[in-house]
Every structure is written in C-alpha cells, then in structure tokens.
Motif scaffolding. Structure first.
Motif, PDB file in Angstrom:
ATOM      1  N   ASN A  71      -5.132   9.810 -14.956  1.00  0.00           N
ATOM      2  CA  ASN A  71      -3.913  10.484 -14.514  1.00  0.00           C
ATOM      3  C   ASN A  71      -3.814  10.569 -12.985  1.00  0.00           C
ATOM      4  OD1 ASN A  71      -1.432  11.633 -14.944  1.00  0.00           O
ATOM      5  ND2 ASN A  71      -2.240  13.706 -15.118  1.00  0.00           N
ATOM      6  N   ASN A  72      -4.013   9.439 -12.331  1.00  0.00           N
ATOM      7  CA  ASN A  72      -3.899   9.353 -10.876  1.00  0.00           C
ATOM      8  C   ASN A  72      -2.746   8.435 -10.509  1.00  0.00           C
ATOM      9  OD1 ASN A  72      -6.243  10.879 -10.474  1.00  0.00           O
ATOM     10  ND2 ASN A  72      -7.516   9.065 -10.680  1.00  0.00           N
ATOM     11  N   HIS A  73      -2.309   8.552  -9.276  1.00  0.00           N
ATOM     12  CA  HIS A  73      -1.287   7.662  -8.744  1.00  0.00           C
ATOM     13  C   HIS A  73      -1.488   7.580  -7.243  1.00  0.00           C
ATOM     14  CE1 HIS A  73       0.346  11.708  -8.338  1.00  0.00           C
ATOM     15  NE2 HIS A  73       0.930  11.248  -7.246  1.00  0.00           N
ATOM     16  N   GLY A  74      -0.864   6.589  -6.650  1.00  0.00           N
ATOM     17  CA  GLY A  74      -0.992   6.463  -5.209  1.00  0.00           C
ATOM     18  C   GLY A  74      -0.285   5.234  -4.689  1.00  0.00           C
ATOM     19  N   SER A  75      -0.551   4.932  -3.432  1.00  0.00           N
ATOM     20  CA  SER A  75       0.058   3.803  -2.745  1.00  0.00           C
ATOM     21  C   SER A  75      -1.037   2.861  -2.259  1.00  0.00           C
ATOM     22  CB  SER A  75       0.867   4.279  -1.545  1.00  0.00           C
ATOM     23  OG  SER A  75       1.877   5.161  -1.962  1.00  0.00           O
ATOM     24  N   ILE A  76      -0.702   1.582  -2.236  1.00  0.00           N
ATOM     25  CA  ILE A  76      -1.631   0.549  -1.788  1.00  0.00           C
ATOM     26  C   ILE A  76      -0.936  -0.284  -0.727  1.00  0.00           C
ATOM     27  CG2 ILE A  76      -2.959  -1.485  -2.462  1.00  0.00           C
ATOM     28  CD1 ILE A  76      -2.984  -0.406  -5.308  1.00  0.00           C
ATOM     29  N   ARG A  77      -1.664  -0.655   0.298  1.00  0.00           N
ATOM     30  CA  ARG A  77      -1.174  -1.579   1.328  1.00  0.00           C
ATOM     31  C   ARG A  77      -2.277  -2.594   1.576  1.00  0.00           C
ATOM     32  NH1 ARG A  77       0.801   1.232   6.450  1.00  0.00           N
ATOM     33  NH2 ARG A  77       2.519   1.734   5.097  1.00  0.00           N
ATOM     34  N   LEU A  78      -1.928  -3.864   1.402  1.00  0.00           N
ATOM     35  CA  LEU A  78      -2.887  -4.956   1.565  1.00  0.00           C
ATOM     36  C   LEU A  78      -2.335  -6.011   2.521  1.00  0.00           C
ATOM     37  CD1 LEU A  78      -3.482  -5.473  -2.243  1.00  0.00           C
ATOM     38  CD2 LEU A  78      -5.073  -4.346  -0.690  1.00  0.00           C
ATOM     39  N   ARG A  79      -3.228  -6.710   3.185  1.00  0.00           N
ATOM     40  CA  ARG A  79      -2.843  -7.871   3.973  1.00  0.00           C
ATOM     41  C   ARG A  79      -3.727  -9.035   3.558  1.00  0.00           C
ATOM     42  NH1 ARG A  79      -6.550  -9.158   7.808  1.00  0.00           N
ATOM     43  NH2 ARG A  79      -7.865  -7.472   8.559  1.00  0.00           N
ATOM     44  N   LYS A  80      -3.168 -10.221   3.654  1.00  0.00           N
ATOM     45  CA  LYS A  80      -3.924 -11.413   3.277  1.00  0.00           C
ATOM     46  C   LYS A  80      -4.963 -11.693   4.347  1.00  0.00           C
ATOM     47  CE  LYS A  80      -3.366 -15.795   1.065  1.00  0.00           C
ATOM     48  NZ  LYS A  80      -2.390 -16.793   0.614  1.00  0.00           N
ATOM     49  N   LYS A  81      -6.187 -11.893   3.894  1.00  0.00           N
ATOM     50  CA  LYS A  81      -7.298 -12.169   4.795  1.00  0.00           C
ATOM     51  C   LYS A  81      -7.184 -13.609   5.269  1.00  0.00           C
ATOM     52  CE  LYS A  81     -12.266 -11.583   5.053  1.00  0.00           C
ATOM     53  NZ  LYS A  81     -13.467 -11.229   4.302  1.00  0.00           N
ATOM     54  N   ASP A  82      -7.387 -13.806   6.574  1.00  0.00           N
ATOM     55  CA  ASP A  82      -7.295 -15.159   7.141  1.00  0.00           C
ATOM     56  C   ASP A  82      -8.454 -16.029   6.736  1.00  0.00           C
ATOM     57  OD1 ASP A  82      -4.984 -14.432   8.457  1.00  0.00           O
ATOM     58  OD2 ASP A  82      -6.112 -13.655  10.172  1.00  0.00           O
TER      59      ASP A  82
END
Length: 156
Positions: free
Chosen positions: A145-156
């Motif tokens: 019962n969790n929620h949240g936000s994710i932010r990712l960037r593509k690794k070079d």
C-alpha cells in the motif's frame, strides 16, 4: 514467406531503432540502463529526487530490454528486484507513457516488512536537451500500500 520472415526479424530487432527510421515509427527505443531517484510514501524523509544513480532509497537502476514488438523491464533496488509482468505503451498523448505491471521480490537480506508484492508504474518518456527521461508514478498492491514518484534518466 522465408524472405518476409527474415525481413521481419531484422526489422524487429535492429532496423526500427535507427534514428532516421525511428522518427517515423512507434514506440520509442528505451533499450539500456536507466538510473534515478524516487519519492515514496513509505520513506517519508525523501523530499527530492536525485538522478545521479541513488537517493536515500537505494536505486533504482532499471534495465530495459526491447525489440519493436516486445519490452521487458527489470528494476534493481538495494534489497529487492522488480520484474515486469506486462509492459506496453500508451500513445494517446504528446509524450508516450510506458505502463508497467511488476512483481517485486525482496532478497534474503531485506528487512522483515519487505514482502513479495505487485504494482504498477506509469512512466512518461520525454527528451530534454539531449537527455532521455522517464518520469511518473508508481503504486503497490494492498500488501504494501505504497505510492510515489519516479524520475529516471538514460545512462550514457
């Protein structure tokens, strides 16, 4: 028929990824490793994202394996691994959204509150100054019962 089958296999695995061709086709090529940070209702002390490969919560490090017709996603965290059970693109908006359902499996060293669970991610794909980003929300099942936000960037 053999010729068609061969052309399809080459298209499915390689050709659709070329930048000249990918501008005219869907979905976007997300193959590779993605790193970033998250905010979680479980970890209330997280007040900002970090995109240098870590945060107060370890990871996530996400590996996407994709062809033109298939996509699988594996997310690695400090004490668990999530594997996609389904993954597909929602194309009805200006930026495509990768919708993932997953099963998270804690490793043997994780804390007692970690149990196997399922969840969903909706990650919007966008580019910003030659950087590829995936940003969105996640939700877990009734066991966590969790929620949240994710932010990712593509690794070079």
């Amino acid at each position: 028929m053999t010729l068609f089958g061969g052309l399809y296999l080459v298209w499915n695995k390689y050709i659709w990824r070329y930048p000249v061709i990918s501008r005219f086709t869907e979905p976007p090529d997300l193959n590779g490793e993605w790193i970033g940070g998250l905010q979680s209702s479980y970890q209330s002390d997280l007040d900002e994202y970090r995109t240098d490969g870590g945060s107060t919560v370890e990871g996530p490090r996400i590996v996407i394996d994709q062809t033109w017709t298939r996509i699988s996603v594996t997310a690695y965290f400090k004490d668990s691994t999530s594997v996609s059970t389904t993954a597909s693109f929602i194309q009805d908006m200006s930026d495509p959204v990768l919708r993932i359902t997953y099963r998270n499996m804690p490793d043997g060293q994780s804390e007692d509150s970690m149990v196997m669970h399922t969840g969903t991610n909706d990650l919007r794909y966008r580019t910003d100054q030659d950087m590829e980003m995936l940003e969105g929300k996640y939700y877990t099942d009734e066991h966590r019962n969790n929620h949240g936000s994710i932010r990712l960037r593509k690794k070079d």
